[in-house]
Write a protein that holds these residues in place. Sequence first.
Motif, PDB file in Angstrom:
ATOM      1  N   GLY A  84       0.663  -1.162  -0.030  1.00  9.11           N
ATOM      2  CA  GLY A  84       0.002  -0.131   0.008  1.00  9.11           C
ATOM      3  C   GLY A  84       0.829   1.367   0.022  1.00  9.11           C
ATOM      4  N   SER A  85       1.995   1.213  -0.071  1.00  6.84           N
ATOM      5  CA  SER A  85       3.252   2.485   0.013  1.00  6.84           C
ATOM      6  C   SER A  85       3.126   2.971  -1.411  1.00  6.84           C
ATOM      7  CB  SER A  85       4.272   2.087   0.730  1.00  6.84           C
ATOM      8  OG  SER A  85       5.151   1.016  -0.144  1.00  6.84           O
ATOM      9  N   ARG A  86       3.727   3.755  -1.504  1.00  7.06           N
ATOM     10  CA  ARG A  86       4.147   4.545  -2.763  1.00  7.06           C
ATOM     11  C   ARG A  86       5.573   5.077  -2.886  1.00  7.06           C
ATOM     12  NH1 ARG A  86      -0.607   7.703  -4.024  1.00  7.06           N
ATOM     13  NH2 ARG A  86      -1.677   5.737  -4.691  1.00  7.06           N
ATOM     14  N   PRO A  87       6.415   4.288  -2.774  1.00  2.00           N
ATOM     15  CA  PRO A  87       7.817   4.711  -2.862  1.00  2.00           C
ATOM     16  C   PRO A  87       8.250   5.482  -4.057  1.00  2.00           C
ATOM     17  CG  PRO A  87       7.829   2.359  -3.267  1.00  2.00           C
ATOM     18  CD  PRO A  87       6.359   2.693  -2.907  1.00  2.00           C
ATOM     19  N   ASP A  88       9.179   6.599  -3.847  1.00  2.00           N
ATOM     20  CA  ASP A  88       9.704   7.306  -4.884  1.00  2.00           C
ATOM     21  C   ASP A  88      11.123   7.199  -4.918  1.00  2.00           C
ATOM     22  OD1 ASP A  88      10.037   8.782  -7.075  1.00  2.00           O
ATOM     23  OD2 ASP A  88       8.521  10.579  -6.478  1.00  2.00           O
ATOM     24  N   ALA A  89      11.814   6.296  -5.117  1.00  2.00           N
ATOM     25  CA  ALA A  89      13.507   6.403  -4.513  1.00  2.00           C
ATOM     26  C   ALA A  89      14.315   7.323  -5.248  1.00  2.00           C
ATOM     27  CB  ALA A  89      13.767   4.772  -4.933  1.00  2.00           C
ATOM     28  N   TRP A  90      13.850   7.754  -6.438  1.00  2.00           N
ATOM     29  CA  TRP A  90      15.029   8.466  -7.270  1.00  2.00           C
ATOM     30  C   TRP A  90      14.545   9.910  -6.766  1.00  2.00           C
ATOM     31  CZ3 TRP A  90      18.841   6.417  -9.099  1.00  2.00           C
ATOM     32  CH2 TRP A  90      18.811   5.029  -9.453  1.00  2.00           C
ATOM     33  N   ARG A  91      13.316  10.167  -6.136  1.00  2.00           N
ATOM     34  CA  ARG A  91      13.210  11.506  -5.579  1.00  2.00           C
ATOM     35  C   ARG A  91      14.185  11.806  -4.290  1.00  2.00           C
ATOM     36  NH1 ARG A  91       7.448  13.384  -2.886  1.00  2.00           N
ATOM     37  NH2 ARG A  91       8.277  15.529  -2.211  1.00  2.00           N
ATOM     38  N   TYR A  92      14.411  10.837  -3.788  1.00  2.00           N
ATOM     39  CA  TYR A  92      15.190  10.993  -2.322  1.00  2.00           C
ATOM     40  C   TYR A  92      16.698  10.537  -2.518  1.00  2.00           C
ATOM     41  CZ  TYR A  92      10.630  11.425  -0.468  1.00  2.00           C
ATOM     42  OH  TYR A  92       9.372  11.798  -0.161  1.00  2.00           O
ATOM     43  N   VAL A  93      17.201   9.758  -3.667  1.00  2.00           N
ATOM     44  CA  VAL A  93      18.544   9.459  -3.839  1.00  2.00           C
ATOM     45  C   VAL A  93      19.633  10.608  -3.439  1.00  2.00           C
ATOM     46  CG1 VAL A  93      20.168   8.612  -5.443  1.00  2.00           C
ATOM     47  CG2 VAL A  93      18.218   7.530  -5.144  1.00  2.00           C
ATOM     48  N   PRO A  94      19.433  11.651  -4.127  1.00  2.00           N
ATOM     49  CA  PRO A  94      20.448  12.687  -3.745  1.00  2.00           C
ATOM     50  C   PRO A  94      20.736  12.865  -2.413  1.00  2.00           C
ATOM     51  CG  PRO A  94      19.207  13.341  -5.692  1.00  2.00           C
ATOM     52  CD  PRO A  94      18.380  12.285  -4.956  1.00  2.00           C
ATOM     53  N   GLU A  95      19.374  13.089  -1.501  1.00  2.00           N
ATOM     54  CA  GLU A  95      19.465  13.257  -0.134  1.00  2.00           C
ATOM     55  C   GLU A  95      20.036  12.176   0.557  1.00  2.00           C
ATOM     56  OE1 GLU A  95      15.371  14.144   1.123  1.00  2.00           O
ATOM     57  OE2 GLU A  95      15.192  15.412  -0.405  1.00  2.00           O
ATOM     58  N   VAL A  96      19.612  11.002   0.000  1.00  2.00           N
ATOM     59  CA  VAL A  96      20.562   9.778   0.705  1.00  2.00           C
ATOM     60  C   VAL A  96      21.966   9.798   0.611  1.00  2.00           C
ATOM     61  CG1 VAL A  96      20.650   7.193   0.453  1.00  2.00           C
ATOM     62  CG2 VAL A  96      18.369   8.144   0.553  1.00  2.00           C
ATOM     63  N   GLN A  97      22.192  10.192  -0.549  1.00  2.00           N
ATOM     64  CA  GLN A  97      23.798  10.208  -0.761  1.00  2.00           C
ATOM     65  C   GLN A  97      24.550  11.362   0.238  1.00  2.00           C
ATOM     66  OE1 GLN A  97      24.014  10.832  -4.948  1.00  2.00           O
ATOM     67  NE2 GLN A  97      24.527   8.820  -5.155  1.00  2.00           N
ATOM     68  N   ASP A  98      23.676  12.408   0.339  1.00  2.00           N
ATOM     69  CA  ASP A  98      24.374  13.549   1.200  1.00  2.00           C
ATOM     70  C   ASP A  98      24.230  13.106   2.656  1.00  2.00           C
ATOM     71  OD1 ASP A  98      24.561  15.283  -1.038  1.00  2.00           O
ATOM     72  OD2 ASP A  98      22.576  16.312  -0.681  1.00  2.00           O
ATOM     73  N   ALA A  99      23.441  12.344   2.802  1.00  2.00           N
ATOM     74  CA  ALA A  99      23.680  11.881   4.285  1.00  2.00           C
ATOM     75  C   ALA A  99      24.355  10.449   4.843  1.00  2.00           C
ATOM     76  CB  ALA A  99      22.134  10.983   4.755  1.00  2.00           C
ATOM     77  N   GLY A 100      25.268  10.371   3.792  1.00  2.00           N
ATOM     78  CA  GLY A 100      26.142   9.176   3.902  1.00  2.00           C
ATOM     79  C   GLY A 100      26.144   7.878   3.218  1.00  2.00           C
ATOM     80  N   LYS A 101      25.068   7.553   2.392  1.00  2.00           N
ATOM     81  CA  LYS A 101      24.925   6.539   1.649  1.00  2.00           C
ATOM     82  C   LYS A 101      26.226   6.200   0.587  1.00  2.00           C
ATOM     83  CE  LYS A 101      22.817   2.874  -0.053  1.00  2.00           C
ATOM     84  NZ  LYS A 101      23.835   2.270  -1.037  1.00  2.00           N
ATOM     85  N   PRO A 102      26.534   5.035   0.637  1.00  2.00           N
ATOM     86  CA  PRO A 102      27.580   4.844  -0.328  1.00  2.00           C
ATOM     87  C   PRO A 102      27.126   5.459  -1.584  1.00  2.00           C
ATOM     88  CG  PRO A 102      27.297   2.830   0.927  1.00  2.00           C
ATOM     89  CD  PRO A 102      26.327   3.820   1.227  1.00  2.00           C
ATOM     90  N   ALA A 103      28.014   5.652  -2.757  1.00  2.00           N
ATOM     91  CA  ALA A 103      27.943   6.595  -3.787  1.00  2.00           C
ATOM     92  C   ALA A 103      27.026   6.147  -4.858  1.00  2.00           C
ATOM     93  CB  ALA A 103      29.448   6.699  -4.460  1.00  2.00           C
ATOM     94  N   ASP A 104      26.283   4.965  -4.531  1.00  2.07           N
ATOM     95  CA  ASP A 104      25.421   4.582  -5.550  1.00  2.07           C
ATOM     96  C   ASP A 104      24.452   3.559  -4.902  1.00  2.07           C
ATOM     97  OD1 ASP A 104      24.568   2.851  -8.190  1.00  2.07           O
ATOM     98  OD2 ASP A 104      25.596   4.341  -9.110  1.00  2.07           O
ATOM     99  N   VAL A 105      23.069   3.574  -5.411  1.00  2.00           N
ATOM    100  CA  VAL A 105      22.244   2.787  -5.000  1.00  2.00           C
ATOM    101  C   VAL A 105      21.960   1.507  -5.770  1.00  2.00           C
ATOM    102  CG1 VAL A 105      20.954   4.651  -3.731  1.00  2.00           C
ATOM    103  CG2 VAL A 105      20.353   4.109  -5.954  1.00  2.00           C
ATOM    104  N   THR A 106      22.934   1.328  -6.727  1.00  2.00           N
ATOM    105  CA  THR A 106      22.681   0.160  -7.529  1.00  2.00           C
ATOM    106  C   THR A 106      22.421  -1.143  -6.963  1.00  2.00           C
ATOM    107  OG1 THR A 106      23.979   1.029  -9.205  1.00  2.00           O
ATOM    108  CG2 THR A 106      23.938  -1.357  -9.234  1.00  2.00           C
ATOM    109  N   GLY A 107      21.569  -1.990  -7.198  1.00  2.00           N
ATOM    110  CA  GLY A 107      21.283  -3.180  -6.597  1.00  2.00           C
ATOM    111  C   GLY A 107      21.091  -4.312  -7.707  1.00  2.00           C
ATOM    112  N   TYR A 108      20.610  -5.426  -7.275  1.00  2.00           N
ATOM    113  CA  TYR A 108      20.392  -6.731  -8.005  1.00  2.00           C
ATOM    114  C   TYR A 108      19.173  -6.538  -8.711  1.00  2.00           C
ATOM    115  CZ  TYR A 108      24.519  -8.083  -5.538  1.00  2.00           C
ATOM    116  OH  TYR A 108      25.970  -8.179  -5.267  1.00  2.00           O
ATOM    117  N   ARG A 109      19.075  -6.391  -9.994  1.00  2.00           N
ATOM    118  CA  ARG A 109      17.728  -6.273 -10.736  1.00  2.00           C
ATOM    119  C   ARG A 109      17.074  -7.742 -10.911  1.00  2.00           C
ATOM    120  NH1 ARG A 109      18.335  -2.972 -15.597  1.00  2.00           N
ATOM    121  NH2 ARG A 109      17.659  -4.832 -16.961  1.00  2.00           N
TER     122      ARG A 109
END
Length: 302
Positions: free
Chosen positions: A277-302
């Motif tokens: 029932g959620s509505r995630p929007d990952a690419w909207r938040y990725v820059p903020e995630v990176q600024d918060a210290g996440k590793p430089a890429d959110v690449t995962g296993y597709r």
Amino acid sequence: MTLRGKVALVAGAPRGAGRGIAVELGAAGATVYATGRSTREHPSEYARPETIEETAELVSALGGKGIAVQVDHLISEDVRKLVDRIRAEQGRLDVLVNDIWGGEKLFEWNKAVWQHNLENGLRMLRLAIDTHLITAHHALPLLIERSGGLLVEVTDGTAEYNADHYRLSPFYDLAKVSVTRMAWAHAKDLAAYGATSVSLTPGWLRSEMMLEAFGVKEDNWRDATAKVPHFAISETPRFVGRAVAALAADPDRSRWNGQSLSSGGLAQVYGFTDLDGSRPDAWRYVPEVQDAGKPADVTGYR
């Protein structure tokens, strides 16, 4: 929303985004050809348990008609035979999804071209780019026989994000940017036939391989946020599947022709949600995630 009577080919459907897309097209009533190299009798070099037969069974269980066909999309003659079969059995093709990938075990994180394994890098480009072109070459003539066809080129990252962010290595970067450009180029050719071409990216995908990497399953995936809080913006493969189903059912889909789209962005337009029932929007938040210290890429296993 119904796709009953429509025929789809999901190329690269054993697992991950491809499986999620095939299943959601089936849930909307479509006949779905689920292709790939991984079968119960002949697994690919991934040596993974997921198969195209399982995907086809899930499609059928949700109300569609799933048809599993083992195809190596690098082999032109195999793809030609696949399309000939679809023509003979269905007489039409309404949706083509190019989700062929196969590079999860080939890319290396943060490696310059002289540091990255050359053979693996070139193999990754063949799997990510050549397969899509080969499949489009053979399948699009059938798709354009009827006006209104849809081509979806699945990639990783929106055009906007990838334009300003270096994606792991020159090999991976080129693979993902090229698919977006490919969709744009196809759009120029398909418009004259009343068909639509888009590139589409899922967000941070909770694929089978990603869940394993985090040591969780889908029913307890939130446990992984204790270690990586930003995993909270992740989504199931079915979410991007619902994005494709919404596009396929939209009579005004041509408005998207040539555009780079995301599952989260389309959810805001079409109103679909993920399984919880959620509505995630990952690419909207990725820059903020990176600024918060996440590793430089959110690449995962597709």
